[in-house]
Write a protein that holds these residues in place. Structure first.
Motif, PDB file in Angstrom:
ATOM      1  N   ILE A   8     -22.126 -37.766  44.649  1.00  0.00           N
ATOM      2  CA  ILE A   8     -23.079 -38.421  43.547  1.00  0.00           C
ATOM      3  C   ILE A   8     -23.383 -39.095  44.238  1.00  0.00           C
ATOM      4  O   ILE A   8     -25.133 -39.133  43.681  1.00  0.00           O
ATOM      5  CB  ILE A   8     -22.047 -39.355  42.658  1.00  0.00           C
ATOM      6  CG1 ILE A   8     -21.037 -38.261  41.404  1.00  0.00           C
ATOM      7  CG2 ILE A   8     -23.185 -40.059  41.975  1.00  0.00           C
ATOM      8  CD1 ILE A   8     -19.863 -39.375  40.946  1.00  0.00           C
ATOM      9  N   PRO A   9     -23.914 -40.066  45.781  1.00  0.00           N
ATOM     10  CA  PRO A   9     -24.648 -40.746  45.960  1.00  0.00           C
ATOM     11  C   PRO A   9     -26.139 -39.456  46.876  1.00  0.00           C
ATOM     12  O   PRO A   9     -27.352 -39.474  45.743  1.00  0.00           O
ATOM     13  CB  PRO A   9     -24.327 -41.233  47.471  1.00  0.00           C
ATOM     14  CG  PRO A   9     -22.989 -41.749  46.997  1.00  0.00           C
ATOM     15  CD  PRO A   9     -22.051 -40.162  46.054  1.00  0.00           C
ATOM     16  N   ALA A  10     -25.751 -38.324  47.118  1.00  0.00           N
ATOM     17  CA  ALA A  10     -26.555 -37.062  47.092  1.00  0.00           C
ATOM     18  C   ALA A  10     -27.027 -37.003  45.969  1.00  0.00           C
ATOM     19  O   ALA A  10     -28.996 -36.811  46.274  1.00  0.00           O
ATOM     20  CB  ALA A  10     -25.411 -36.194  47.914  1.00  0.00           C
ATOM     21  N   ILE A  11     -26.788 -37.065  44.878  1.00  0.00           N
ATOM     22  CA  ILE A  11     -27.055 -36.323  43.628  1.00  0.00           C
ATOM     23  C   ILE A  11     -29.018 -37.785  43.307  1.00  0.00           C
ATOM     24  O   ILE A  11     -28.752 -37.078  42.950  1.00  0.00           O
ATOM     25  CB  ILE A  11     -25.685 -36.406  42.758  1.00  0.00           C
ATOM     26  CG1 ILE A  11     -25.481 -34.698  42.757  1.00  0.00           C
ATOM     27  CG2 ILE A  11     -26.970 -36.166  40.958  1.00  0.00           C
ATOM     28  CD1 ILE A  11     -24.131 -34.789  42.460  1.00  0.00           C
ATOM     29  N   ILE A  12     -27.454 -38.992  43.521  1.00  0.00           N
ATOM     30  CA  ILE A  12     -28.832 -39.939  43.331  1.00  0.00           C
ATOM     31  C   ILE A  12     -29.643 -40.146  43.525  1.00  0.00           C
ATOM     32  O   ILE A  12     -30.650 -40.131  43.321  1.00  0.00           O
ATOM     33  CB  ILE A  12     -28.102 -41.247  43.334  1.00  0.00           C
ATOM     34  CG1 ILE A  12     -27.265 -41.130  41.709  1.00  0.00           C
ATOM     35  CG2 ILE A  12     -28.628 -42.761  42.962  1.00  0.00           C
ATOM     36  CD1 ILE A  12     -25.745 -42.523  41.702  1.00  0.00           C
ATOM     37  N   TYR A  13     -29.342 -39.576  45.384  1.00  0.00           N
ATOM     38  CA  TYR A  13     -30.660 -39.866  45.965  1.00  0.00           C
ATOM     39  C   TYR A  13     -31.820 -38.169  46.091  1.00  0.00           C
ATOM     40  O   TYR A  13     -32.804 -38.955  45.549  1.00  0.00           O
ATOM     41  CB  TYR A  13     -30.373 -39.240  47.446  1.00  0.00           C
ATOM     42  CG  TYR A  13     -31.638 -38.941  48.402  1.00  0.00           C
ATOM     43  CD1 TYR A  13     -31.406 -40.596  49.772  1.00  0.00           C
ATOM     44  CD2 TYR A  13     -32.179 -38.263  48.820  1.00  0.00           C
ATOM     45  CE1 TYR A  13     -32.981 -40.728  49.690  1.00  0.00           C
ATOM     46  CE2 TYR A  13     -33.492 -38.380  50.046  1.00  0.00           C
ATOM     47  CZ  TYR A  13     -33.182 -38.964  50.892  1.00  0.00           C
ATOM     48  OH  TYR A  13     -34.612 -39.643  51.259  1.00  0.00           O
ATOM     49  N   SER A  14     -31.433 -36.843  45.194  1.00  0.00           N
ATOM     50  CA  SER A  14     -31.952 -36.093  45.481  1.00  0.00           C
ATOM     51  C   SER A  14     -32.899 -36.569  43.859  1.00  0.00           C
ATOM     52  O   SER A  14     -34.030 -36.398  43.962  1.00  0.00           O
ATOM     53  CB  SER A  14     -31.507 -34.869  44.640  1.00  0.00           C
ATOM     54  OG  SER A  14     -30.795 -34.193  45.702  1.00  0.00           O
ATOM     55  N   SER A  15     -32.451 -37.300  42.788  1.00  0.00           N
ATOM     56  CA  SER A  15     -32.793 -37.050  41.595  1.00  0.00           C
ATOM     57  C   SER A  15     -33.805 -38.550  41.754  1.00  0.00           C
ATOM     58  O   SER A  15     -35.290 -38.190  41.222  1.00  0.00           O
ATOM     59  CB  SER A  15     -32.113 -38.306  40.616  1.00  0.00           C
ATOM     60  OG  SER A  15     -32.393 -38.461  39.181  1.00  0.00           O
ATOM     61  N   LEU A  16     -33.762 -39.971  42.637  1.00  0.00           N
ATOM     62  CA  LEU A  16     -34.632 -40.808  42.821  1.00  0.00           C
ATOM     63  C   LEU A  16     -35.481 -40.024  43.372  1.00  0.00           C
ATOM     64  O   LEU A  16     -37.145 -40.444  43.601  1.00  0.00           O
ATOM     65  CB  LEU A  16     -33.941 -41.900  43.435  1.00  0.00           C
ATOM     66  CG  LEU A  16     -33.474 -42.376  42.409  1.00  0.00           C
ATOM     67  CD1 LEU A  16     -32.547 -43.472  44.035  1.00  0.00           C
ATOM     68  CD2 LEU A  16     -33.816 -43.998  41.584  1.00  0.00           C
TER      69      LEU A  16
END
Length: 118
Positions: A8-16
């Motif tokens: 999930i942190p990687a998904i958040i990073y990619s989205s940001l």
């Protein structure tokens, strides 16, 4: 995705990152925002700072227990096992009742996560 983070942190990073390069991050977050996300079955927790159209994410290796997230200086936090985080509103409500999902400033966190994930 980002090699520094996973799950999930990687998904958040990619989205940001995507919002940042398209100039949407400053529109979505006009004020300085700082929040933490801790997926309990995929540590470590991460602290996300958004300011002036830029973001920064840092791992919080020192957070080992759910209660330790409360010591982090932030506007809000989201703590949950991955299955509850991906389970939708019903799973989140169940997790809150069971004490497996914890949030500080729920309205802020839901607003932030909704903007990030859409």
């Amino acid at each position: 995705m980002c090699a520094k983070f996973r799950g999930i942190p990687a998904i958040i990073y990619s989205s940001l990152w995507r919002r940042q390069i398209f100039g949407k991050l400053e529109k979505d977050f006009p004020e300085k925002t700082k929040f933490a996300v801790y997926i309990t079955d995929q540590p470590p927790a991460v602290l996300i700072k958004i300011n002036n159209g830029n973001f920064e994410m840092e791992k919080l290796e020192e957070v080992k227990e759910i209660s330790e997230i409360e010591n982090i200086d932030c506007d809000g936090y989201f703590v949950a096992p991955q299955s509850y985080a991906f389970g939708g509103p019903v799973a989140l409500q169940k997790g809150i009742k069971e004490g497996k999902v914890k949030m500080k400033n729920e309205a802020i966190i839901f607003s932030i996560l909704l903007r990030i994930m859409t």
